[in-house]
Design a protein around this motif. Sequence first.
Motif, PDB file in Angstrom:
ATOM      1  N   LYS A 105      50.602  56.594  35.040  1.00 47.51           N
ATOM      2  CA  LYS A 105      49.620  56.047  36.010  1.00 47.51           C
ATOM      3  C   LYS A 105      49.543  54.869  36.345  1.00 47.51           C
ATOM      4  N   PRO A 106      50.324  54.334  37.306  1.00 46.02           N
ATOM      5  CA  PRO A 106      50.644  52.847  37.974  1.00 46.02           C
ATOM      6  C   PRO A 106      49.176  52.360  38.412  1.00 46.02           C
ATOM      7  N   LEU A 107      49.213  50.920  38.010  1.00 46.25           N
ATOM      8  CA  LEU A 107      47.895  50.165  38.494  1.00 46.25           C
ATOM      9  C   LEU A 107      47.727  50.417  39.925  1.00 46.25           C
ATOM     10  N   SER A 108      46.341  50.538  40.320  1.00 46.51           N
ATOM     11  CA  SER A 108      45.953  50.311  41.604  1.00 46.51           C
ATOM     12  C   SER A 108      45.992  49.104  42.127  1.00 46.51           C
ATOM     13  N   GLN A 109      46.080  49.133  43.379  1.00 50.66           N
ATOM     14  CA  GLN A 109      45.691  47.563  43.756  1.00 50.66           C
ATOM     15  C   GLN A 109      44.654  46.799  43.530  1.00 50.66           C
ATOM     16  N   SER A 110      43.444  47.367  43.112  1.00 53.15           N
ATOM     17  CA  SER A 110      42.356  46.814  42.622  1.00 53.15           C
ATOM     18  C   SER A 110      42.553  46.297  41.206  1.00 53.15           C
ATOM     19  N   ASP A 111      43.142  47.214  40.509  1.00 52.04           N
ATOM     20  CA  ASP A 111      43.541  46.868  39.028  1.00 52.04           C
ATOM     21  C   ASP A 111      44.407  45.761  39.063  1.00 52.04           C
ATOM     22  N   ALA A 112      45.561  45.911  39.626  1.00 53.13           N
ATOM     23  CA  ALA A 112      46.573  44.760  39.861  1.00 53.13           C
ATOM     24  C   ALA A 112      45.927  43.385  39.890  1.00 53.13           C
ATOM     25  N   LEU A 113      45.118  43.435  41.188  1.00 50.32           N
ATOM     26  CA  LEU A 113      44.671  42.131  41.632  1.00 50.32           C
ATOM     27  C   LEU A 113      43.664  41.525  40.733  1.00 50.32           C
ATOM     28  N   ILE A 114      42.882  42.274  40.100  1.00 52.70           N
ATOM     29  CA  ILE A 114      41.847  41.713  38.899  1.00 52.70           C
ATOM     30  C   ILE A 114      42.764  41.351  37.716  1.00 52.70           C
ATOM     31  N   LEU A 115      43.843  41.962  37.395  1.00 52.45           N
ATOM     32  CA  LEU A 115      44.433  41.699  36.194  1.00 52.45           C
ATOM     33  C   LEU A 115      45.234  40.457  36.601  1.00 52.45           C
ATOM     34  N   CYS A 117      44.247  37.946  38.636  1.00 50.28           N
ATOM     35  CA  CYS A 117      43.002  36.894  38.655  1.00 50.28           C
ATOM     36  C   CYS A 117      42.866  36.691  37.005  1.00 50.28           C
ATOM     37  N   ILE A 118      42.826  37.460  36.330  1.00 51.57           N
ATOM     38  CA  ILE A 118      42.367  37.062  34.829  1.00 51.57           C
ATOM     39  C   ILE A 118      43.727  36.506  34.240  1.00 51.57           C
ATOM     40  N   ALA A 119      44.839  36.801  34.421  1.00 53.00           N
ATOM     41  CA  ALA A 119      46.062  35.905  34.076  1.00 53.00           C
ATOM     42  C   ALA A 119      46.136  34.784  34.434  1.00 53.00           C
ATOM     43  N   TYR A 120      45.770  34.422  35.385  1.00 53.35           N
ATOM     44  CA  TYR A 120      45.887  32.922  36.062  1.00 53.35           C
ATOM     45  C   TYR A 120      44.606  32.011  35.998  1.00 53.35           C
ATOM     46  N   PHE A 132      35.645  36.044  43.313  1.00 57.28           N
ATOM     47  CA  PHE A 132      36.804  35.884  43.933  1.00 57.28           C
ATOM     48  C   PHE A 132      36.527  36.969  45.115  1.00 57.28           C
ATOM     49  N   PHE A 133      36.202  38.117  44.603  1.00 54.32           N
ATOM     50  CA  PHE A 133      36.246  39.168  45.688  1.00 54.32           C
ATOM     51  C   PHE A 133      35.292  39.439  46.474  1.00 54.32           C
ATOM     52  N   GLY A 134      34.137  38.636  46.203  1.00 55.94           N
ATOM     53  CA  GLY A 134      32.793  38.713  47.102  1.00 55.94           C
ATOM     54  C   GLY A 134      32.045  40.033  46.759  1.00 55.94           C
ATOM     55  N   LYS A 135      32.421  40.608  45.670  1.00 49.58           N
ATOM     56  CA  LYS A 135      31.679  42.112  45.349  1.00 49.58           C
ATOM     57  C   LYS A 135      31.850  42.100  43.809  1.00 49.58           C
ATOM     58  N   TYR A 166      37.394  37.382  29.771  1.00 48.86           N
ATOM     59  CA  TYR A 166      38.403  38.252  29.488  1.00 48.86           C
ATOM     60  C   TYR A 166      39.729  37.543  29.425  1.00 48.86           C
ATOM     61  N   VAL A 167      40.747  37.777  28.511  1.00 49.26           N
ATOM     62  CA  VAL A 167      42.048  37.022  28.527  1.00 49.26           C
ATOM     63  C   VAL A 167      42.952  38.347  28.488  1.00 49.26           C
ATOM     64  N   THR A 168      44.404  37.821  28.826  1.00 51.78           N
ATOM     65  CA  THR A 168      45.389  38.837  28.692  1.00 51.78           C
ATOM     66  C   THR A 168      45.745  38.872  27.223  1.00 51.78           C
ATOM     67  N   THR A 169      46.511  39.856  26.832  1.00 50.33           N
ATOM     68  CA  THR A 169      47.154  40.150  25.596  1.00 50.33           C
ATOM     69  C   THR A 169      48.549  40.010  25.334  1.00 50.33           C
TER      70      THR A 169
END
Length: 231
Positions: A105-115, A117-120, A132-135, A166-169
Amino acid sequence: MARRARAKQDLDTELADLPPELRWREWMGRVEAVIFASPEPVGREMLARVVGRDCNLDLIIDDIRGELRGRPYELVSVAGGWQHRTRKGFADAIRTATGLGAETKPLSQSDALILMCIAYFQPITRAELGQFFGKEVRRDIIGHLRGLGFIAAGPRSPTPGAPYTYVTTPAFLSHFGFDTLRDLPDMEALEDAGLLSKDRLLAGDIPLGLMGGEEDEEADLDEEVDADDGI
């Protein structure tokens, strides 16, 4: 526990009775064996338990890598340690023979963009992500990324209500092949490549094509956003 402690004490790490060349070869073998046997990247502290005090682990790793040149697998630095991994050029052969390595199950675009943002911008709250997303960022997306092991709860924010950040692991680093967060693509380099603008990202103008994704997934996501006014 007592048996394990005795095993550690019984292991001769200095190998003073061996000539230098044989001592070095034994240390190399031990280090490679520990890394090979571990399902997770192995850190320096763990490897130091099986070699002498004067052993240079970086040189040991370099020599192991040298012997693996031309082999279908290599020793990589990832998530703050070292791990055996098959070379990318053999991925298709492995998937064809075993089915391993295929993303279910690859990441959706929403998942990838949120990830991304969390990473950076970690540590970051869900509310700050929403800016960031306005929603509002939906809880199920955060839950999905946590379920994959890519993010975890960080320290509480000093903002009113003290929400969790939230932070990355380490699993995030391992999955994407990073040794540390310093290995993330530099924001300026992304700007130079025309892939991302920090000012646009901070303003909420995020290029959805940056992280890839299937077109039908993108359409479904657009419908979900329109339906519940969230990401």
